[in-house]
Design a protein around this motif. Structure first.
Motif, PDB file in Angstrom:
ATOM      1  N   LYS A  52      12.590 100.730  14.850  1.00 23.24           N
ATOM      2  CA  LYS A  52      12.997 100.652  16.262  1.00 23.24           C
ATOM      3  C   LYS A  52      14.062 101.704  16.584  1.00 23.24           C
ATOM      4  O   LYS A  52      14.023 102.320  17.650  1.00 23.24           O
ATOM      5  CB  LYS A  52      13.490  99.246  16.595  1.00 23.24           C
ATOM      6  CG  LYS A  52      12.357  98.258  16.637  1.00 23.24           C
ATOM      7  CD  LYS A  52      12.826  96.871  16.973  1.00 23.24           C
ATOM      8  CE  LYS A  52      11.623  95.934  16.994  1.00 23.24           C
ATOM      9  NZ  LYS A  52      11.985  94.597  17.387  1.00 23.24           N
ATOM     10  N   TYR A  53      14.992 101.917  15.670  1.00 22.76           N
ATOM     11  CA  TYR A  53      16.022 102.925  15.882  1.00 22.76           C
ATOM     12  C   TYR A  53      15.402 104.312  16.000  1.00 22.76           C
ATOM     13  O   TYR A  53      15.734 105.077  16.912  1.00 22.76           O
ATOM     14  CB  TYR A  53      17.037 102.892  14.732  1.00 22.76           C
ATOM     15  CG  TYR A  53      18.094 103.958  14.853  1.00 22.76           C
ATOM     16  CD1 TYR A  53      19.196 103.772  15.678  1.00 22.76           C
ATOM     17  CD2 TYR A  53      17.988 105.162  14.164  1.00 22.76           C
ATOM     18  CE1 TYR A  53      20.159 104.758  15.810  1.00 22.76           C
ATOM     19  CE2 TYR A  53      18.941 106.153  14.292  1.00 22.76           C
ATOM     20  CZ  TYR A  53      20.024 105.949  15.112  1.00 22.76           C
ATOM     21  OH  TYR A  53      20.965 106.933  15.248  1.00 22.76           O
ATOM     22  N   ASP A  56      13.660 104.765  19.266  1.00 25.08           N
ATOM     23  CA  ASP A  56      14.620 104.961  20.366  1.00 25.08           C
ATOM     24  C   ASP A  56      15.193 106.376  20.374  1.00 25.08           C
ATOM     25  O   ASP A  56      15.411 106.963  21.428  1.00 25.08           O
ATOM     26  CB  ASP A  56      15.782 103.972  20.256  1.00 25.08           C
ATOM     27  CG  ASP A  56      15.398 102.560  20.635  1.00 25.08           C
ATOM     28  OD1 ASP A  56      14.290 102.363  21.199  1.00 25.08           O
ATOM     29  OD2 ASP A  56      16.186 101.642  20.343  1.00 25.08           O
ATOM     30  N   PRO A  59      11.364 109.241  20.817  1.00 17.16           N
ATOM     31  CA  PRO A  59      10.227 108.499  21.379  1.00 17.16           C
ATOM     32  C   PRO A  59       8.860 109.091  21.027  1.00 17.16           C
ATOM     33  O   PRO A  59       7.887 108.350  20.946  1.00 17.16           O
ATOM     34  CB  PRO A  59      10.465 108.554  22.885  1.00 17.16           C
ATOM     35  CG  PRO A  59      11.924 108.797  23.033  1.00 17.16           C
ATOM     36  CD  PRO A  59      12.336 109.607  21.830  1.00 17.16           C
ATOM     37  N   SER A  62       7.364 107.292  18.089  1.00 15.04           N
ATOM     38  CA  SER A  62       7.287 105.838  18.125  1.00 15.04           C
ATOM     39  C   SER A  62       5.915 105.312  17.750  1.00 15.04           C
ATOM     40  O   SER A  62       5.786 104.203  17.280  1.00 15.04           O
ATOM     41  CB  SER A  62       7.709 105.311  19.488  1.00 15.04           C
ATOM     42  OG  SER A  62       6.799 105.769  20.484  1.00 15.04           O
TER      43      SER A  62
END
Length: 67
Positions: A52-53, A56, A59, A62
Motif C-alpha cells: 500500500k505504501y 501511494d 501510483p 500499484s
C-alpha cells in the motif's frame, strides 16, 4: 534449459527475496495484534502495508502484482 516450475505457496515464497526489519516495541505489538485479529502472519501484515505504501508513493506501480 527452461527454469524449474515451482508448485504451491511454499515454492512461491522460496524464490522471493527476504528482508529483516526491526520495529519499536509499540509498533511491533500493534502489528502483532493486527495479525492475530486478522488470523494472518506478521509477515503478511508487513507485506500488505509495504504494498500500500509503494502504491501511494508510485501510483503507476500499484497494479504491478496483477491485482
Amino acid at each position: 534449459m527452461p527454469p524449474k516450475k515451482h508448485r504451491g505457496r511454499k515454492a512461491l515464497y522460496a524464490v522471493m527475496p527476504r528482508a529483516s526489519v526491526s520495529f519499536p516495541p509499540e509498533i511491533y505489538k500493534t502489528v502483532k495484534d493486527l495479525a492475530q485479529k486478522k488470523k494472518v502472519s506478521i509477515a503478511w501484515v508487513v507485506r500488505e502495508a509495504v504494498e500500500k505504501y509503494v502504491a501511494d508513493q508510485w501510483p503507476l506501480f500499484s497494479n504491478a502484482k496483477g491485482s
